[in-house]
Design an enzyme around this catalytic site. Sequence first.
Site, PDB file in Angstrom:
ATOM      1  N   TYR A   1      30.801  -2.545 -44.328  1.00 62.72           N
ATOM      2  CA  TYR A   1      29.943  -2.516 -43.147  1.00 62.72           C
ATOM      3  C   TYR A   1      30.171  -1.309 -42.237  1.00 62.72           C
ATOM      4  CZ  TYR A   1      26.801  -4.506 -39.750  1.00 62.72           C
ATOM      5  OH  TYR A   1      25.723  -4.720 -38.937  1.00 62.72           O
ATOM      6  N   GLY A   2      29.101  -0.707 -41.811  1.00 60.29           N
ATOM      7  CA  GLY A   2      29.056   0.283 -40.723  1.00 60.29           C
ATOM      8  C   GLY A   2      30.318   1.096 -40.540  1.00 60.29           C
ATOM      9  N   SER A   7      30.261   0.180 -27.368  1.00 59.34           N
ATOM     10  CA  SER A   7      29.388  -0.268 -28.446  1.00 59.34           C
ATOM     11  C   SER A   7      28.410  -1.331 -27.946  1.00 59.34           C
ATOM     12  CB  SER A   7      30.227  -0.854 -29.579  1.00 59.34           C
ATOM     13  OG  SER A   7      31.123   0.124 -30.046  1.00 59.34           O
ATOM     14  N   CYS A  25      26.057  -1.083 -25.801  1.00 60.05           N
ATOM     15  CA  CYS A  25      25.832  -1.047 -24.356  1.00 60.05           C
ATOM     16  C   CYS A  25      24.759  -0.042 -23.956  1.00 60.05           C
ATOM     17  CB  CYS A  25      27.141  -0.773 -23.627  1.00 60.05           C
ATOM     18  SG  CYS A  25      28.270  -2.174 -23.724  1.00 60.05           S
ATOM     19  N   LYS A  41      23.475   3.103 -25.685  1.00 58.80           N
ATOM     20  CA  LYS A  41      23.392   4.545 -25.991  1.00 58.80           C
ATOM     21  C   LYS A  41      22.107   4.890 -26.743  1.00 58.80           C
ATOM     22  CE  LYS A  41      27.380   4.744 -28.008  1.00 58.80           C
ATOM     23  NZ  LYS A  41      27.675   3.324 -27.730  1.00 58.80           N
ATOM     24  N   ASP A  50      25.244   8.483 -30.559  1.00 58.63           N
ATOM     25  CA  ASP A  50      26.518   7.750 -30.672  1.00 58.63           C
ATOM     26  C   ASP A  50      27.756   8.627 -30.479  1.00 58.63           C
ATOM     27  OD1 ASP A  50      27.618   5.092 -31.169  1.00 58.63           O
ATOM     28  OD2 ASP A  50      28.406   5.880 -33.045  1.00 58.63           O
ATOM     29  N   ASN A  60      15.453   3.460 -16.626  1.00 56.57           N
ATOM     30  CA  ASN A  60      16.728   4.144 -16.385  1.00 56.57           C
ATOM     31  C   ASN A  60      16.524   5.625 -16.078  1.00 56.57           C
ATOM     32  OD1 ASN A  60      18.170   1.772 -16.774  1.00 56.57           O
ATOM     33  ND2 ASN A  60      18.460   2.131 -18.968  1.00 56.57           N
ATOM     34  N   ARG A 110      32.500  -4.106 -37.078  1.00 58.45           N
ATOM     35  CA  ARG A 110      33.801  -3.456 -37.143  1.00 58.45           C
ATOM     36  C   ARG A 110      34.914  -4.485 -36.935  1.00 58.45           C
ATOM     37  NH1 ARG A 110      34.852  -1.025 -33.166  1.00 58.45           N
ATOM     38  NH2 ARG A 110      32.970  -1.284 -31.923  1.00 58.45           N
ATOM     39  N   HIS A 153      32.601   9.200 -27.811  1.00 56.24           N
ATOM     40  CA  HIS A 153      31.624   8.163 -28.159  1.00 56.24           C
ATOM     41  C   HIS A 153      30.439   8.270 -27.185  1.00 56.24           C
ATOM     42  CE1 HIS A 153      30.921   3.537 -28.876  1.00 56.24           C
ATOM     43  NE2 HIS A 153      30.205   4.262 -29.701  1.00 56.24           N
ATOM     44  N   ASN A 201      24.535  -8.324 -34.511  1.00 55.68           N
ATOM     45  CA  ASN A 201      24.929  -6.937 -34.823  1.00 55.68           C
ATOM     46  C   ASN A 201      24.141  -6.407 -36.027  1.00 55.68           C
ATOM     47  OD1 ASN A 201      26.524  -4.571 -34.353  1.00 55.68           O
ATOM     48  ND2 ASN A 201      27.882  -5.126 -36.043  1.00 55.68           N
ATOM     49  N   SER A 202      22.933  -6.949 -36.252  1.00 49.92           N
ATOM     50  CA  SER A 202      22.113  -6.386 -37.334  1.00 49.92           C
ATOM     51  C   SER A 202      21.735  -4.956 -36.952  1.00 49.92           C
ATOM     52  CB  SER A 202      20.875  -7.245 -37.583  1.00 49.92           C
ATOM     53  OG  SER A 202      20.180  -7.487 -36.389  1.00 49.92           O
ATOM     54  N   ARG A 203      21.586  -4.114 -37.957  1.00 51.88           N
ATOM     55  CA  ARG A 203      21.457  -2.674 -37.706  1.00 51.88           C
ATOM     56  C   ARG A 203      20.325  -2.061 -38.519  1.00 51.88           C
ATOM     57  NH1 ARG A 203      25.235  -0.105 -33.905  1.00 51.88           N
ATOM     58  NH2 ARG A 203      26.518  -1.860 -33.295  1.00 51.88           N
ATOM     59  N   LYS A 228      32.851   6.592 -37.267  1.00 56.87           N
ATOM     60  CA  LYS A 228      33.916   6.339 -36.303  1.00 56.87           C
ATOM     61  C   LYS A 228      35.273   6.841 -36.807  1.00 56.87           C
ATOM     62  CE  LYS A 228      31.312   4.669 -33.121  1.00 56.87           C
ATOM     63  NZ  LYS A 228      30.307   3.733 -33.365  1.00 56.87           N
TER      64      LYS A 228
HETATM   65  P1  GTP Z   1      26.345   1.101 -30.678  1.00 55.32           P
HETATM   66  O1  GTP Z   1      25.433   1.537 -31.776  1.00 55.32           O
HETATM   67  O2  GTP Z   1      27.072  -0.158 -31.008  1.00 55.32           O
HETATM   68  O3  GTP Z   1      27.299   2.167 -30.251  1.00 55.32           O
HETATM   69  O4  GTP Z   1      25.411   0.636 -29.447  1.00 55.32           O
HETATM   70  P2  GTP Z   1      24.577   1.437 -28.327  1.00 55.32           P
HETATM   71  O5  GTP Z   1      25.475   1.814 -27.210  1.00 55.32           O
HETATM   72  O6  GTP Z   1      23.783   2.511 -28.956  1.00 55.32           O
HETATM   73  O7  GTP Z   1      23.611   0.296 -27.750  1.00 55.32           O
HETATM   74  P3  GTP Z   1      22.036   0.073 -27.929  1.00 55.32           P
HETATM   75  O8  GTP Z   1      21.220   1.140 -27.276  1.00 55.32           O
HETATM   76  O9  GTP Z   1      21.765  -0.169 -29.363  1.00 55.32           O
HETATM   77  O10 GTP Z   1      21.825  -1.261 -27.094  1.00 55.32           O
HETATM   78  C1  GTP Z   1      22.524  -2.455 -27.375  1.00 55.32           C
HETATM   79  C2  GTP Z   1      21.788  -3.637 -26.819  1.00 55.32           C
HETATM   80  O11 GTP Z   1      21.624  -3.498 -25.407  1.00 55.32           O
HETATM   81  C3  GTP Z   1      20.383  -3.805 -27.405  1.00 55.32           C
HETATM   82  O12 GTP Z   1      20.139  -5.170 -27.657  1.00 55.32           O
HETATM   83  C4  GTP Z   1      19.477  -3.284 -26.304  1.00 55.32           C
HETATM   84  O13 GTP Z   1      18.209  -3.897 -26.325  1.00 55.32           O
HETATM   85  C5  GTP Z   1      20.266  -3.604 -25.025  1.00 55.32           C
HETATM   86  N1  GTP Z   1      19.998  -2.615 -23.956  1.00 55.32           N
HETATM   87  C6  GTP Z   1      19.988  -1.268 -24.086  1.00 55.32           C
HETATM   88  N2  GTP Z   1      19.653  -0.650 -22.913  1.00 55.32           N
HETATM   89  C7  GTP Z   1      19.474  -1.645 -22.019  1.00 55.32           C
HETATM   90  C8  GTP Z   1      19.117  -1.654 -20.624  1.00 55.32           C
HETATM   91  O14 GTP Z   1      18.896  -0.623 -19.975  1.00 55.32           O
HETATM   92  N3  GTP Z   1      19.047  -2.880 -20.034  1.00 55.32           N
HETATM   93  C9  GTP Z   1      19.273  -4.035 -20.717  1.00 55.32           C
HETATM   94  N4  GTP Z   1      19.172  -5.185 -20.061  1.00 55.32           N
HETATM   95  N5  GTP Z   1      19.590  -4.070 -22.035  1.00 55.32           N
HETATM   96  C10 GTP Z   1      19.700  -2.888 -22.672  1.00 55.32           C
HETATM   97  C1  SPV Z   2      29.708   0.921 -32.724  1.00 58.04           C
HETATM   98  O1  SPV Z   2      30.232  -0.173 -32.955  1.00 58.04           O
HETATM   99  O2  SPV Z   2      29.996   1.610 -31.708  1.00 58.04           O
HETATM  100  C2  SPV Z   2      28.662   1.435 -33.632  1.00 58.04           C
HETATM  101  C3  SPV Z   2      28.424   0.721 -34.878  1.00 58.04           C
HETATM  102  O3  SPV Z   2      28.058   2.460 -33.343  1.00 58.04           O
HETATM  103  S1  SPV Z   2      29.593   1.133 -36.102  1.00 58.04           S
HETATM  104  O4  SPV Z   2      29.010   2.189 -36.937  1.00 58.04           O
HETATM  105  O5  SPV Z   2      29.820  -0.073 -36.899  1.00 58.04           O
HETATM  106  O6  SPV Z   2      30.801   1.624 -35.497  1.00 58.04           O
HETATM  107 MN    MN Z   3      28.764   3.318 -31.310  1.00 57.91          MN
END
Ligand code: GTP
Ligand code: SPV
Ligand code: MN
Length: 608
Positions: A220-221, A271, A273, A275, A298, A514, A92, A249, A385-387, A229
């Site tokens: 992209y995304g 993002s 972090c 989810k 998300d 968790n 983004r 979000h 940020n590969s998806r 979004k």
């Molecule tokens: P968006 O799609 O961008 O909104 O991201 P998201 O909030 O869904 O994050 P996602 O679950 O994809 O995790 C992002 C990164 O954080 C990944 O590389 C995960 O492996 C890492 N991660 C997720 N949960 C944990 C956790 O509990 N501990 C640690 N250390 N890393 C984590």
């Molecule tokens: C984010 O960035 O929070 C995502 C990926 O979930 S995107 O669809 O690019 O917004």
């Molecule tokens: Mn997101």
Amino acid sequence: MRHLLVTLETVYKKRPFTENIPMTTKLSALQSWVDQVADHTQPDAIHWCTGTDDEYQEFIEIMLSDGTLTTLNQEQYPNCYLHRSDPSDVARVEHLTFVCTDEAEDAGPNNNWMSPADGHAKIDALFDGCMKGRMMFVIPYCMGPIGSPYSRCGVEITDSPYVVANMKLMTRMGSDALERIENEGTFVRGLHSTGDLDPERRFIMHFPDELSIKSIGSGYGGNALLGKKCHALRIASHQARQEGWLAEHMLIVGLESPAGAVHYVACAFPSACGKTNLAMLVPPDSLPGWKVWTLGDDIAWLHPDEGGKLRAINPESGYFGVVPGTNETTNKNAYDMIMHDTIFTNVATTEDNEPWWEGKKDGTPTTDWQGRAFDSANGKAAHPNSRFTVAATNNPCYSSLADAPEGVPISAIVFGGRRKQLAPLVYEAKSWKHGVLVGAGVASETTSANVGEVGVIRRDPMAMKPFCGYNFADYWSHWLAFGERLEHLPKIFHVNWFRQNDEGEFLWPGFGENLRVLEWIIERCEGRAGAHESPIGFLPNPEDINTTDLDISPQVLEALTSVDREQWRIEMESVGEYLESYGDRLPDALRQQQQTIAAELSKSTYKS
Ligand code: GTP
Ligand code: SPV
Ligand code: MN
């Protein structure tokens, strides 16, 4: 398949839009908008998407033939494909994202602003004739179950087959959505073109008062899949404020305890972090009997129901998830889910043409995300940020209630961020109002989900900094007023999975573990788990967290569940300064919450 390709050619290429386009919708507002866009962008032909599986296959074939996609190892990864985006177009672009309202104050300091007239003029110039030599696709979609009163529809016009295929996996798109749109008569208008992919000519613009979006120059995304979004957060948050609901979000997850009670929890983390990972959590062996169901990973749309309870739907029906870090140990559900029927974007590949990413335990990358021979001197093999894009039905723990028109009742709202220091593993807000302050005070390290510097702490209120379509001060007022309308208020919590020691190692094992924190959260909702009160909220005592069979020292657990009072006092001061930067529009109730806590932290008697 060849036949279908020919069909596209003959049906659409031989019927240029200027010659008598068939009336493809009975909704004249939609038809005239499509005609007008076609006039402006000059595509060679128009295709109205029906959303069938055959049509999806047809798009896959088109992209394989023009190189937009390549096939991955079909034995190990059936129906999986790889897309390599332009190297300048991998995330983004918050600095190129605008909210266009009559008054700059309505967009607020949290958004880039342009007047609607300037916004249209700037971006319309870029759309002039931009689809010459290309096809134009019209994608009717419904965010949320087709039959839900909480759902909202939109139409995205795009020249990108990749966008069409992603929208098919992630939204309810096609004929059923079109039917609902024709019955309702209203829809969000999203116009997208990949343009020439020059970052100088890339903009993502929102016109909330017109319920419209225009995006050019990125494929992209979140820049290009306009249902996500742009619609489901920026435009929807604006609509939600007017109509009395919340567009957030947030993931939505169902947690079934060994006793069989199910609680639904909605969590807002910025993002990248955590989810998707939390939404698909696999319970550790040491917590037998727990089951976890994914509703969404998300976005959540939250409504008060007739009984005064909070209910949530997930407007999406698929995931656009971060690939790096996914493996059998961290997230087995996701790992299994992306072994078939998945579009990968910007991962590396192995000699056997299997997808590869950092954190994958087997295989060796030979080709990097840009298609070059892999050389670690060039950086990572997969883009950070590969998806993956997959339909939610691929998820082994997908909840069938994700399709329930009435959504699910929410027991707890959880905010969180990525913070090496300071923020404890978990704490509970003392009230809804205090919870709104906790959300408004969220700070997190920036990630590669946005172009720009990574690892810098910034305020990301409610994980909505990039996504709130209006002034944050008004948004916090809306949250406060929303709470007044709920008879049964969910409890509000804050978590941090990302605390580190001086060696840069995570203090908490995270991922499946968790669930231990979620268990405490649920038991707090049921009035069962212990805690002690502190100025920042209720903190678990170390013994209140279930550590059965968990390899964690008492010192580390103590560090995770306590707060450095002086550091938190400084943090609260900084939250106060941040809130004040919103000036007169800042709701007084929020200021009071901040001042009460700041004052308590200044008292010398408090010991955490
Ligand atoms: P968006 O799609 O961008 O909104 O991201 P998201 O909030 O869904 O994050 P996602 O679950 O994809 O995790 C992002 C990164 O954080 C990944 O590389 C995960 O492996 C890492 N991660 C997720 N949960 C944990 C956790 O509990 N501990 C640690 N250390 N890393 C984590
Ligand atoms: C984010 O960035 O929070 C995502 C990926 O979930 S995107 O669809 O690019 O917004
Ligand atoms: Mn997101």
